[in-house]
Design a protein around this motif. Structure first.
Motif, mmCIF file in Angstrom:
data_model
loop_
_atom_site.group_PDB
_atom_site.id
_atom_site.type_symbol
_atom_site.label_atom_id
_atom_site.label_comp_id
_atom_site.label_asym_id
_atom_site.label_seq_id
_atom_site.Cartn_x
_atom_site.Cartn_y
_atom_site.Cartn_z
ATOM 1 N N ARG A 191 20.308 1.968 -55.180
ATOM 2 C CA ARG A 191 20.939 3.047 -55.946
ATOM 3 C C ARG A 191 21.257 4.234 -55.036
ATOM 4 O O ARG A 191 22.342 4.810 -55.087
ATOM 5 N N MET A 192 20.312 4.564 -54.157
ATOM 6 C CA MET A 192 20.518 5.686 -53.244
ATOM 7 C C MET A 192 21.646 5.392 -52.250
ATOM 8 O O MET A 192 22.434 6.292 -51.920
ATOM 9 N N ILE A 193 21.731 4.157 -51.796
ATOM 10 C CA ILE A 193 22.801 3.771 -50.869
ATOM 11 C C ILE A 193 24.156 3.907 -51.544
ATOM 12 O O ILE A 193 25.108 4.450 -50.968
ATOM 13 N N VAL A 194 24.270 3.417 -52.779
ATOM 14 C CA VAL A 194 25.527 3.530 -53.535
ATOM 15 C C VAL A 194 25.897 5.007 -53.683
ATOM 16 O O VAL A 194 27.052 5.394 -53.463
ATOM 17 N N GLU A 195 24.920 5.820 -54.030
ATOM 18 C CA GLU A 195 25.150 7.251 -54.204
ATOM 19 C C GLU A 195 25.607 7.880 -52.881
ATOM 20 O O GLU A 195 26.564 8.664 -52.851
ATOM 21 N N GLN A 196 24.956 7.530 -51.785
ATOM 22 C CA GLN A 196 25.325 8.089 -50.481
ATOM 23 C C GLN A 196 26.703 7.594 -50.025
ATOM 24 O O GLN A 196 27.450 8.333 -49.381
ATOM 25 N N ARG A 197 27.034 6.357 -50.379
ATOM 26 C CA ARG A 197 28.379 5.846 -50.049
ATOM 27 C C ARG A 197 29.453 6.661 -50.775
ATOM 28 O O ARG A 197 30.519 6.931 -50.212
ATOM 29 N N GLN A 198 29.169 7.019 -52.018
ATOM 30 C CA GLN A 198 30.120 7.836 -52.777
ATOM 31 C C GLN A 198 30.270 9.220 -52.143
ATOM 32 O O GLN A 198 31.383 9.735 -52.023
ATOM 33 N N VAL A 199 29.158 9.806 -51.701
ATOM 34 C CA VAL A 199 29.202 11.099 -51.013
ATOM 35 C C VAL A 199 29.991 10.964 -49.719
ATOM 36 O O VAL A 199 30.849 11.796 -49.406
ATOM 37 N N LEU A 200 29.716 9.902 -48.961
ATOM 38 C CA LEU A 200 30.417 9.665 -47.700
ATOM 39 C C LEU A 200 31.916 9.479 -47.935
ATOM 40 O O LEU A 200 32.745 10.033 -47.202
#
Length: 153
Positions: A117-126
């Motif tokens: 979940r955190m990776i998906v969230e960070q990908r969206q931020v990136l």
């Protein structure tokens, strides 16, 4: 000793021929297992042996193949067998290890889902940052361009 009903007697237990090797291994590796078993009735002894073989089958399963209820049932069956003087410390240890593995597996699964979940969230931020960077680059190119004669006049 071979019996006419398709069973073999091993250490006072009648087991089907297909189970002979398993039962022999149990008694070879853990000779104390059934030394003091109280029931004298052959049918009862056979039922206990079947329960023991079922528990071993359960202990062989992967943690994700078992529900919490099945593990509780296995622990209760183990207690029943110990209650009639089976010596099963070796099997209890394996079932305890299986419970620990299952708990670790479930905890690890929760952790992995949270990390995902955190990776998906960070990908969206990136992705948003990359879009913002591209816009800044486009504006920088536009701002740094030379003006032509027509642009000035």
């Amino acid at each position: 000793m071979w019996n006419g009903d398709g069973t073999v007697e091993i250490d006072g237990f009648r087991v089907y021929y297909s189970e002979v090797e398993c039962v022999r291994r149990i008694f070879e590796r853990h000779p104390e297992t059934a030394v003091n078993v109280r029931p004298k009735n052959q049918l009862v002894k056979n039922a206990y042996m079947n329960n023991l073989l079922d528990l071993i089958d359960i202990a062989c399963l992967a943690p994700q193949e078992l529900t919490e209820e099945e593990l509780r049932d296995a622990e209760n069956t183990l207690l029943d067998l110990v209650g009639v003087d089976f010596e099963l410390d070796w099997l209890k240890k394996k079932l305890d290890e299986l419970c620990v593995k299952k708990t670790k597996m479930e905890t690890r699964g929760d952790c992995m889902r949270e990390l995902d979940r955190m990776i998906v969230e960070q990908r969206q931020v990136l992705l948003a940052l990359e879009v913002e960077l591209k816009n800044e680059e486009n504006e920088a190119v536009s701002d740094s361009a030379r003006l032509g004669f027509e642009d000035v006049v």
